[in-house]
Write a protein that holds these residues in place. Structure first.
Motif, short mmCIF file in Angstrom:
data_model
loop_
_atom_site.label_atom_id
_atom_site.label_comp_id
_atom_site.label_asym_id
_atom_site.label_seq_id
_atom_site.Cartn_x
_atom_site.Cartn_y
_atom_site.Cartn_z
N UNK A 23 7.63 0.72 -0.58
CA UNK A 23 6.42 1.06 0.15
C UNK A 23 5.51 -0.16 0.16
N UNK A 24 5.08 -0.57 1.35
CA UNK A 24 4.13 -1.66 1.45
C UNK A 24 2.78 -1.07 1.82
N UNK A 25 1.78 -1.29 0.96
CA UNK A 25 0.47 -0.70 1.21
C UNK A 25 -0.62 -1.52 0.53
N UNK A 26 -1.85 -1.24 0.97
CA UNK A 26 -3.01 -1.90 0.38
C UNK A 26 -4.17 -0.93 0.23
N UNK A 27 -3.85 0.33 -0.05
CA UNK A 27 -4.86 1.36 -0.23
C UNK A 27 -5.43 1.25 -1.63
N UNK A 28 -6.74 1.32 -1.77
CA UNK A 28 -7.34 1.31 -3.10
C UNK A 28 -7.15 2.68 -3.74
N UNK A 29 -6.85 2.67 -5.02
CA UNK A 29 -6.59 3.91 -5.74
C UNK A 29 -7.84 4.78 -5.79
N UNK A 30 -7.66 6.04 -5.49
CA UNK A 30 -8.73 7.04 -5.54
C UNK A 30 -8.47 7.92 -6.75
N UNK A 31 -9.38 7.96 -7.68
CA UNK A 31 -9.20 8.70 -8.93
C UNK A 31 -9.14 10.21 -8.72
N UNK A 32 -9.63 10.71 -7.58
CA UNK A 32 -9.66 12.14 -7.33
C UNK A 32 -8.50 12.62 -6.47
N UNK A 33 -7.51 11.77 -6.26
CA UNK A 33 -6.37 12.11 -5.40
C UNK A 33 -5.07 11.95 -6.18
N UNK A 34 -4.18 12.91 -5.97
CA UNK A 34 -2.81 12.81 -6.47
C UNK A 34 -1.87 12.97 -5.29
N UNK A 35 -0.60 12.72 -5.52
CA UNK A 35 0.38 12.78 -4.44
C UNK A 35 1.44 13.81 -4.77
N UNK A 36 1.81 14.58 -3.80
CA UNK A 36 2.84 15.61 -3.92
C UNK A 36 4.05 15.16 -3.10
N UNK A 37 5.20 15.11 -3.74
CA UNK A 37 6.44 14.67 -3.10
C UNK A 37 7.37 15.88 -3.01
N UNK A 38 7.94 16.12 -1.84
CA UNK A 38 8.86 17.25 -1.67
C UNK A 38 9.93 16.90 -0.64
N UNK A 39 10.98 17.71 -0.62
CA UNK A 39 12.11 17.50 0.30
C UNK A 39 12.44 18.80 0.99
N UNK A 40 13.09 18.70 2.15
CA UNK A 40 13.49 19.90 2.86
C UNK A 40 14.69 20.55 2.16
N UNK A 41 14.62 21.88 2.06
CA UNK A 41 15.69 22.64 1.41
C UNK A 41 15.81 24.00 2.11
#
Length: 95
Positions: A23-41
């Protein structure tokens, strides 16, 4: 914050675990955000365990996906295929 949302569909299931995406990115980390990862099933989108070297998309790096379930194709955005979904959620909303 500028954030470009993209989803890519695979025509074949992802085989092998873990698999990694750079992943190429330059987003500053936000302490109030998390990431949810999921896949199709067969049961819809299911949680995926990841090892995130980008530290929440705060810099470029690898994200390693550990698939413990079988992916299934689904129709989404008028495209039929195998999907990985990444969502931004409020902290403590997703466990």
């Amino acid at each position: 914050m500028n954030f470009i949302k993209r989803m890519t569909v695979c025509k074949e299931p992802i085989i092998g675990s873990p698999f990694s995406l750079y992943i190429q990115c330059d987003i500053q980390k936000n302490q109030n955000v998390e990431w949810k990862f999921s896949m199709s099933s067969l049961q819809g989108f299911q949680k995926v365990i990841v090892e995130d070297e980008t530290e929440g998309f705060s810099h470029s790096g690898l994200i390693h996906f550990y698939l413990d379930k079988e992916m299934s194709a689904m129709l989404l955005f008028e495209k039929y295929g195998y999907w990985i979904k990444i969502e931004r959620v409020a902290k403590n909303q997703y466990s």
